[in-house]
Design a protein around this motif. Structure first.
Motif, PDB file in Angstrom:
ATOM      1  N   ILE A 175       4.128 -24.685 -17.945  1.00  0.00           N
ATOM      2  CA  ILE A 175       5.049 -24.779 -19.070  1.00  0.00           C
ATOM      3  C   ILE A 175       5.084 -23.433 -19.799  1.00  0.00           C
ATOM      4  N   PRO A 176       6.258 -22.832 -19.959  1.00  0.00           N
ATOM      5  CA  PRO A 176       6.329 -21.527 -20.619  1.00  0.00           C
ATOM      6  C   PRO A 176       6.111 -21.620 -22.130  1.00  0.00           C
ATOM      7  N   SER A 234      15.933 -33.338 -24.141  1.00  0.00           N
ATOM      8  CA  SER A 234      17.100 -32.691 -23.544  1.00  0.00           C
ATOM      9  C   SER A 234      16.745 -32.146 -22.166  1.00  0.00           C
ATOM     10  N   SER A 235      17.438 -32.632 -21.167  1.00  0.00           N
ATOM     11  CA  SER A 235      17.221 -32.128 -19.801  1.00  0.00           C
ATOM     12  C   SER A 235      18.194 -30.995 -19.479  1.00  0.00           C
ATOM     13  N   ASP A 236      18.996 -30.591 -20.488  1.00  0.00           N
ATOM     14  CA  ASP A 236      19.957 -29.501 -20.284  1.00  0.00           C
ATOM     15  C   ASP A 236      19.314 -28.140 -20.486  1.00  0.00           C
ATOM     16  N   THR A 237      18.088 -28.124 -21.041  1.00  0.00           N
ATOM     17  CA  THR A 237      17.399 -26.867 -21.269  1.00  0.00           C
ATOM     18  C   THR A 237      16.308 -26.677 -20.226  1.00  0.00           C
ATOM     19  N   SER A 238      15.858 -25.430 -20.069  1.00  0.00           N
ATOM     20  CA  SER A 238      14.811 -25.151 -19.087  1.00  0.00           C
ATOM     21  C   SER A 238      13.498 -25.828 -19.479  1.00  0.00           C
ATOM     22  N   THR A 239      13.211 -25.869 -20.785  1.00  0.00           N
ATOM     23  CA  THR A 239      11.968 -26.508 -21.234  1.00  0.00           C
ATOM     24  C   THR A 239      12.042 -28.016 -21.065  1.00  0.00           C
ATOM     25  N   GLY A 240      13.185 -28.611 -21.392  1.00  0.00           N
ATOM     26  CA  GLY A 240      13.343 -30.052 -21.202  1.00  0.00           C
ATOM     27  C   GLY A 240      13.215 -30.430 -19.742  1.00  0.00           C
ATOM     28  N   LEU A 241      13.808 -29.611 -18.867  1.00  0.00           N
ATOM     29  CA  LEU A 241      13.729 -29.870 -17.438  1.00  0.00           C
ATOM     30  C   LEU A 241      12.299 -29.731 -16.931  1.00  0.00           C
ATOM     31  N   ALA A 242      11.548 -28.788 -17.534  1.00  0.00           N
ATOM     32  CA  ALA A 242      10.146 -28.599 -17.130  1.00  0.00           C
ATOM     33  C   ALA A 242       9.333 -29.862 -17.387  1.00  0.00           C
ATOM     34  N   PHE A 243       9.572 -30.532 -18.508  1.00  0.00           N
ATOM     35  CA  PHE A 243       8.815 -31.748 -18.823  1.00  0.00           C
ATOM     36  C   PHE A 243       9.277 -32.941 -17.989  1.00  0.00           C
TER      37      PHE A 243
END
Length: 365
Positions: A309-310, A328-337
């Motif tokens: 996780i960044p 939010s799965s639209d962001t890189s962090t949301g997708l990471a989780f």
């Protein structure tokens, strides 16, 4: 009954008859043979089996009957409870399929942030999820879910008074933070803390859950021992930064679960704050705490690396605002989780297929 009217129940400041505690008409048996005594049987009903006045009230009732009816009278007093007793260890949370402990060797590595986002991500994948903030002295989940002003209420279920968890973002949530002032330190000895934790586990209406996430305090403490002696934990997820100091403590956390008396499987490691990516330079990676330290530790310990996780400012901002990044799965962090949650589901399914159910640590061990 006249004798019992002289016995005061401290819980109501009234006698046991006025308090409605005499469950049935006292049974009186005459002597059957020479040398036998009169026998009296009384049933007293208390609010719960943990009533602090139970023993003293029973003794007082027995003494009152002997005083008024004769010392030679044989007195038997049974107790019943309006609220059913707490389930025994091993019988708690019957509707929960998987219990996941999220742990870290030291504080400040983002374990609670990972716990909150993992729970929300699992819920977004369609699973029934519960999250228990087991950090009695430093609860953070109420703020992360923006429910600091919420107060759980009690519900009557199956003859027991149960705490109803707060529900938000598809997650059932409980924390000691709902019951104490957010600005006051919790100055409790270990026994009080573990007792409160057991209440949040056993005296709550968790219902049917696919995943029950335990956000544990950092290190190894009474809280961890209580969890291990109370619940059959499916597996543990270890969170660490790539920094060598954090990794040294992560090894201790892994060793705690792998101890021969514990034997809780390590599902994998999560490397948090793996690198820093500034918002204006989303393609750049700066390894502030070292590079791939958790990846190396995972290889050393022969466990999966579940996610990296960044370190992104939005994760911190969203946590403080009560809107975790996993929403939010639209962001890189949301997708990471979301990817982390999918990895956890995969390793849990594999663990359940290949290994027997975890046994609760015995109290005498």
């Amino acid at each position: 009954m006249e004798a019992l009217e002289t016995v005061t129940y401290a819980g109501t400041k009234k006698n046991v008859v006025e308090s409605g505690m005499v469950a049935d008409t006292p049974a009186v048996s005459a002597p059957q043979n020479d040398g036998d005594n009169w026998k009296v049987k009384v049933v007293l009903e208390f609010p719960r089996d943990t009533d602090p006045f139970l023993k003293s009230t029973v003794k007082a009732a027995e003494a009152a009957i002997k005083y008024h009816c004769g010392k030679e009278v044989e007195v038997e007093i049974d107790t019943e409870f309006k609220s059913k007793p707490r389930p025994e260890v091993g019988e708690m949370l019957p509707g929960v399929k998987n219990i996941i402990a999220v742990s870290s060797g030291k504080g400040g590595v983002g374990k609670s942030t990972v716990s909150a986002n993992l729970a929300i991500a699992l819920a977004r994948l369609g699973y029934k999820v519960g999250l228990l903030d087991t950090d009695i002295f430093g609860p953070s989940m109420p703020k992360m879910f923006d429910v600091e002003d919420e107060r759980p209420y009690a519900v009557k279920k199956d003859g027991r008074d149960l705490i109803c968890p707060i529900e938000k973002y598809g997650v059932k949530l409980l924390s000691i933070g709902f019951f104490v002032s957010p600005t006051t330190a919790t100055l409790w000895r270990g026994g009080m803390a573990t007792s409160a934790l057991k209440q949040l586990i056993a005296d709550a209406d968790w219902g049917e859950l696919d995943y029950f996430i335990l956000d544990t305090p950092p290190g190894t403490s009474d809280i961890h021992l209580t969890l291990l002696q109370t619940l059959p934990i499916t597996g543990a997820v270890i969170v660490s930064t790539p920094q060598q100091v954090a990794l040294a403590d992560a090894r201790k956390g892994i060793d705690m679960y792998r101890n021969e008396k514990v034997n809780v499987p390590i599902l994998g490691l999560i490397e948090n704050m793996a690198w820093f990516t500034p918002a204006e330079l989303p393609e750049n990676k700066y390894y502030i705490f070292g590079k791939e330290g958790c990846k190396q530790l995972a290889e050393e310990m022969q466990v999966p690396l579940l996610a990296q996780i960044p370190l992104v400012q939005s994760i911190c901002d969203n946590g403080d605002a009560g809107t975790p990044a996993a929403l939010s799965s639209d962001t890189s962090t949301g997708l990471a989780f979301i990817n982390l949650a999918q990895s956890v589901v995969t390793v849990v399914n594999r663990r359940n297929k290949e290994k027997p159910a975890t046994k609760i640590v015995g109290l005498n061990k």
